[in-house]
Write a protein that holds these residues in place. Structure first.
Motif, PDB file in Angstrom:
ATOM      1  N   GLY A  88       0.759  -1.227  -0.016  1.00  0.00           N
ATOM      2  CA  GLY A  88      -0.044   0.089  -0.048  1.00  0.00           C
ATOM      3  C   GLY A  88       1.011   1.289  -0.042  1.00  0.00           C
ATOM      4  O   GLY A  88       1.689   1.449   0.669  1.00  0.00           O
ATOM      5  N   ALA A  89       0.586   2.165  -0.851  1.00  0.00           N
ATOM      6  CA  ALA A  89       1.356   3.570  -1.014  1.00  0.00           C
ATOM      7  C   ALA A  89       0.897   4.376   0.457  1.00  0.00           C
ATOM      8  O   ALA A  89      -0.065   4.775   0.458  1.00  0.00           O
ATOM      9  N   ASP A  90       2.021   4.610   1.269  1.00  0.00           N
ATOM     10  CA  ASP A  90       1.982   5.411   2.458  1.00  0.00           C
ATOM     11  C   ASP A  90       1.955   7.053   1.824  1.00  0.00           C
ATOM     12  O   ASP A  90       1.157   7.516   2.507  1.00  0.00           O
ATOM     13  N   GLY A  91       2.774   7.180   1.035  1.00  0.00           N
ATOM     14  CA  GLY A  91       2.898   8.778   0.553  1.00  0.00           C
ATOM     15  C   GLY A  91       2.838   8.823  -0.808  1.00  0.00           C
ATOM     16  O   GLY A  91       3.273   7.924  -1.623  1.00  0.00           O
ATOM     17  N   ILE A  92       1.998   9.795  -1.607  1.00  0.00           N
ATOM     18  CA  ILE A  92       2.087   9.850  -2.701  1.00  0.00           C
ATOM     19  C   ILE A  92       2.253  11.453  -3.067  1.00  0.00           C
ATOM     20  O   ILE A  92       1.494  12.250  -2.502  1.00  0.00           O
ATOM     21  N   TYR A 141       4.925   9.736  -7.633  1.00  0.00           N
ATOM     22  CA  TYR A 141       5.879   9.318  -6.720  1.00  0.00           C
ATOM     23  C   TYR A 141       5.184   8.602  -5.353  1.00  0.00           C
ATOM     24  O   TYR A 141       4.378   9.345  -4.849  1.00  0.00           O
ATOM     25  N   LEU A 142       5.367   7.283  -5.415  1.00  0.00           N
ATOM     26  CA  LEU A 142       4.693   6.277  -4.213  1.00  0.00           C
ATOM     27  C   LEU A 142       5.634   5.883  -3.161  1.00  0.00           C
ATOM     28  O   LEU A 142       6.489   5.247  -3.766  1.00  0.00           O
ATOM     29  N   ALA A 143       5.391   6.225  -2.063  1.00  0.00           N
ATOM     30  CA  ALA A 143       6.180   5.339  -1.182  1.00  0.00           C
ATOM     31  C   ALA A 143       5.672   4.002  -0.933  1.00  0.00           C
ATOM     32  O   ALA A 143       4.908   3.656  -0.206  1.00  0.00           O
ATOM     33  N   VAL A 144       6.285   3.219  -1.772  1.00  0.00           N
ATOM     34  CA  VAL A 144       6.036   1.854  -1.797  1.00  0.00           C
ATOM     35  C   VAL A 144       7.240   0.914  -1.773  1.00  0.00           C
ATOM     36  O   VAL A 144       7.994   0.815  -2.698  1.00  0.00           O
ATOM     37  N   TYR A 197      12.333  14.337  -0.325  1.00  0.00           N
ATOM     38  CA  TYR A 197      12.539  14.185   1.138  1.00  0.00           C
ATOM     39  C   TYR A 197      11.829  12.776   1.376  1.00  0.00           C
ATOM     40  O   TYR A 197      10.543  12.772   0.939  1.00  0.00           O
ATOM     41  N   MET A 198      12.457  11.873   1.836  1.00  0.00           N
ATOM     42  CA  MET A 198      11.833  10.503   2.276  1.00  0.00           C
ATOM     43  C   MET A 198      11.920  10.387   3.642  1.00  0.00           C
ATOM     44  O   MET A 198      13.015  10.482   4.309  1.00  0.00           O
ATOM     45  N   ILE A 199      10.747  10.159   4.390  1.00  0.00           N
ATOM     46  CA  ILE A 199      10.783   9.828   5.826  1.00  0.00           C
ATOM     47  C   ILE A 199      10.298   8.587   6.260  1.00  0.00           C
ATOM     48  O   ILE A 199       9.155   8.140   5.670  1.00  0.00           O
ATOM     49  N   ASN A 203       6.505   8.225   4.118  1.00  0.00           N
ATOM     50  CA  ASN A 203       5.765   9.370   3.555  1.00  0.00           C
ATOM     51  C   ASN A 203       6.927  10.318   2.892  1.00  0.00           C
ATOM     52  O   ASN A 203       8.105   9.930   2.940  1.00  0.00           O
ATOM     53  N   ILE A 204       6.639  11.165   1.781  1.00  0.00           N
ATOM     54  CA  ILE A 204       7.612  11.831   1.003  1.00  0.00           C
ATOM     55  C   ILE A 204       6.955  12.960   0.742  1.00  0.00           C
ATOM     56  O   ILE A 204       5.866  13.394   0.778  1.00  0.00           O
TER      57      ILE A 204
END
Length: 100
Positions: free
Chosen positions: A29-33, A42-45, A81-83, A69-70
């Motif tokens: 599941g994508a947390d950040g989009i 851009y998907l945080a996966v 930035y990637m958190i 998250n991004i």
């Protein structure tokens, strides 16, 4: 559980129609989009995956830990930035779009 990104057509009043799958079979599941100025997603996966507006995989960014998250930042918005449990960043050739 479906792991896909859906797209919609919007009319001038902002009403959505034509629900369709743009990206299917994500690894999680994508947390950040976020989107850039070209419309790429851009998907945080499991890292960050980058897709074109028509759903073509353009590439992956592999930070040492998976981000939750991004966000785009810096004056020119060309730093992603990637958190996760730490903060990572990467410079890009294209600026992020401002969503707020």
């Amino acid at each position: 559980e479906e792991k896909s990104i859906h797209g919609f057509d919007l009319d001038r009043q902002g009403h959505a129609s034509n629900d369709h799958v743009v990206i299917s079979n994500l690894e999680g599941g994508a947390d950040g989009i976020r989107t850039d100025r070209k419309g790429n997603l851009y998907l945080a996966v499991r890292g960050v995956v980058v897709y074109s507006p028509d759903g073509k995989l353009l590439g992956k960014i592999h930070p040492p830990v998976n981000p939750r998250n991004i966000a785009f930042g810096d004056r020119d918005f060309k730093t992603l930035y990637m958190i996760g449990n730490a903060l990572f960043r990467v410079r890009l050739d294209v600026a992020g779009s401002v969503q707020y």
